[in-house]
Design an enzyme around this catalytic site. Structure first.
Site, mmCIF file in Angstrom:
data_model
loop_
_atom_site.group_PDB
_atom_site.id
_atom_site.type_symbol
_atom_site.label_atom_id
_atom_site.label_comp_id
_atom_site.label_asym_id
_atom_site.label_seq_id
_atom_site.Cartn_x
_atom_site.Cartn_y
_atom_site.Cartn_z
ATOM 1 N N ALA A 183 0.819 -1.214 0.000
ATOM 2 C CA ALA A 183 0.000 0.000 0.000
ATOM 3 C C ALA A 183 0.854 1.266 0.000
ATOM 4 C CB ALA A 183 -0.940 0.003 1.205
ATOM 5 N N CYS A 184 2.174 1.116 0.123
ATOM 6 C CA CYS A 184 3.093 2.253 0.231
ATOM 7 C C CYS A 184 3.827 2.465 -1.094
ATOM 8 C CB CYS A 184 4.097 1.975 1.353
ATOM 9 S SG CYS A 184 5.471 3.139 1.410
ATOM 10 N N GLY A 185 3.733 3.675 -1.646
ATOM 11 C CA GLY A 185 4.407 3.993 -2.897
ATOM 12 C C GLY A 185 5.911 3.862 -2.805
ATOM 13 N N ARG B 178 6.698 0.209 -2.958
ATOM 14 C CA ARG B 178 6.509 -0.318 -4.316
ATOM 15 C C ARG B 178 7.657 0.111 -5.231
ATOM 16 N NH1 ARG B 178 1.195 1.470 -3.283
ATOM 17 N NH2 ARG B 178 1.500 3.258 -4.679
#
Length: 141
Positions: free
Chosen positions: A11-13, A16
């Protein structure tokens, strides 16, 4: 089995982007979804020691348990902060990457480039459009 491990939150850019830079080096890392499978106390302590940081430096501040538990207060010991991170894994800042060249909290995500054993295979652009690796696989400064 990969010799690179990422403690990842999809869920974390930042997490990712870090994962994709690892993949851009030609390696598929071992992915630990630390919110589902948190590290043990010993693993967490070792990660911090390997990174050379304190529990407070690893503590994520912009999440609800931080405020709810009053963790901004300097009265908590390192052991207590570790207890909070084990109780609320969302308090563990991420992504943490372990490679043969070191262990780092990869914030910003391009920190991972300093510890990857293999060079980038080509261009890499972060989700926000920032190009961090050029077509030749070299980090842009």
């Amino acid at each position: 089995m990969s010799n690179i491990i990422i403690y990842h939150n999809p869920a974390c850019g930042t997490s990712r982007n870090t994962l994709e830079m690892i993949r851009n080096s030609g390696t598929e890392p071992t992915i630990i979804y630390y919110l589902e499978t948190p590290p043990s106390r010993n693993e967490l302590v070792k990660l911090m020691a390997d990174m050379g940081i304190t529990p407070r430096a690893l503590l994520r501040k912009n999440v609800e348990p931080y405020e709810k538990e009053g963790l901004a207060d300097e009265c908590f010991t390192d052991e207590q902060l570790i207890d909070f991170m084990l109780t609320y894994p969302i308090l563990i800042n991420r992504p943490i990457v372990v490679t043969p060249l070191g262990t780092r909290l990869c914030r910003p995500s391009e920190v991972v480039l300093n510890i990857l054993p293999a060079a980038q295979k080509g261009t890499f652009t972060k989700e926000d459009g920032e190009k961090v690796v050029d077509d030749a696989g070299k980090q842009r400064k």
